[in-house]
Design an enzyme around this catalytic site. Structure first.
Site, short mmCIF file in Angstrom:
data_model
loop_
_atom_site.label_atom_id
_atom_site.label_comp_id
_atom_site.label_asym_id
_atom_site.label_seq_id
_atom_site.Cartn_x
_atom_site.Cartn_y
_atom_site.Cartn_z
N GLU A 139 0.84 -1.20 0.00
CA GLU A 139 0.00 0.00 0.00
C GLU A 139 0.87 1.24 0.00
OE1 GLU A 139 -3.54 -0.10 2.46
OE2 GLU A 139 -3.08 1.91 3.22
N ASP A 148 0.32 5.32 0.62
CA ASP A 148 -0.71 6.20 1.17
C ASP A 148 -0.37 7.68 1.12
OD1 ASP A 148 -2.18 4.00 2.04
OD2 ASP A 148 -1.30 4.00 4.02
N GLU A 155 -2.43 10.55 3.15
CA GLU A 155 -3.53 10.81 4.07
C GLU A 155 -3.45 12.27 4.51
OE1 GLU A 155 -4.61 6.83 6.47
OE2 GLU A 155 -2.56 7.54 6.82
#
Length: 288
Positions: free
Chosen positions: A104, A106, A108
């Site tokens: 993953e 990311d 955010e």
């Protein structure tokens, strides 16, 4: 001769019209994406060329790409939640959608109290291991206008960029025993959700629901990569532009921008968190 000339002109017109249509990026939302969570909270704008994500007391929402990809570059322009956005998280990420060995990448975006900097947290999971958080305070107000957020992923490194300014680089250091995400295709996801147990000042700042609904806006969806299933040679094809020599390391200008961000705007780096990592993780000693 006249008919022949007209036929050639018509052919060239049709050819270039087709070429423009297939290369016309950014795409509309539903060309490459689907709603995965609470479709009543995702609204199309401008004929699907932009969308609005909404968070209220009842639900957040999310979407995902229709395909998964092995390497490439993905970018979106996002206008983040305005005003008092404490406790909200707007996320844009790539995910293999596997549990035990998840990969993953990311972005955010952590909401804030009005007037405080907006923080972007990046994280990388490789072969099931994450906990590689870094946080940067953005040097502009990302809720005032759209800004481009980009992830470039190839066999050599992963680069997170904001308006073409690199803020995070994760090199392929398999030679040092560091896992690198290169075996699993990943889908592209985005969500707007409540996370006031951790998002703003470690959970000290809670969502003010009187300010709801909260909205984030997206446009200019751009995916350039190898969809899976696809040609077996695609992921490893050195002819793919994102694998080219230009994209195997930061150039001098990019490296200078990257150092500027790290020196002036980074507020947390797992590499220097001795309470979590008494022994420095090996990828942290590898430079950029």
């Amino acid at each position: 001769m006249g008919k022949h000339h007209n036929a050639i002109v018509l052919f060239l017109f049709c050819f270039f019209a087709f070429a423009l249509s297939v290369s016309a990026r950014p795409a509309t939302f539903f060309q490459d994406f689907k709603v995965t969570w609470s479709d009543s909270h995702i609204r199309q704008i401008d004929g699907g060329r932009a969308i609005q994500l909404v968070l209220d007391r009842y639900s957040g929402c999310g979407f995902a790409s229709k395909s998964r990809y092995m390497f490439g570059r993905v970018s979106m322009k996002i206008k983040l939640v305005q005003g008092d956005s404490a406790g909200t998280v707007t996320a844009f990420y790539l995910n293999s959608n596997t549990d035990s060995v998840r990969d993953e990448l990311d972005f955010e975006f952590l909401g804030n109290r009005s007037g405080q900097p907006y923080t972007v947290q990046t994280n990388i999971y490789a072969h099931g291991k994450g906990d590689r958080e870094q946080r940067v305070n953005l040097w502009f107000d990302p809720s005032a206008d759209f800004h481009e957020y980009k992830i470039h992923w190839n066999h050599y490194h992963i680069v997170f960029s904001v308006d073409d300014v690199p803020i995070r680089v994760y090199k392929n250091n398999e030679a040092r025993g560091v896992p690198y995400p290169k075996f699993q295709p990943m889908g592209i996801y985005s969500t707007l959700w409540e996370a006031d147990d951790w998002a703003t000042r470690g959970g000290l700042e809670k969502i003010d629901w009187s300010k709801a609904p909260f909205s984030a806006y997206y446009k200019d969806f751009d995916i350039e990569g190898c969809p899976v299933p696809g040609p077996a040679s695609c992921p490893s094809n050195p002819g793919n532009w994102w694998e080219g020599a230009t994209y195997r390391a930061l150039n001098a200008i990019e490296a200078r921008k990257y150092r500027w961000v790290r020196l002036n705007h980074m507020i947390y780096d797992y590499c220097t968190d001795k309470s979590r990592y008494p022994v420095t993780p090996p990828e942290c000693m590898a430079g950029i």
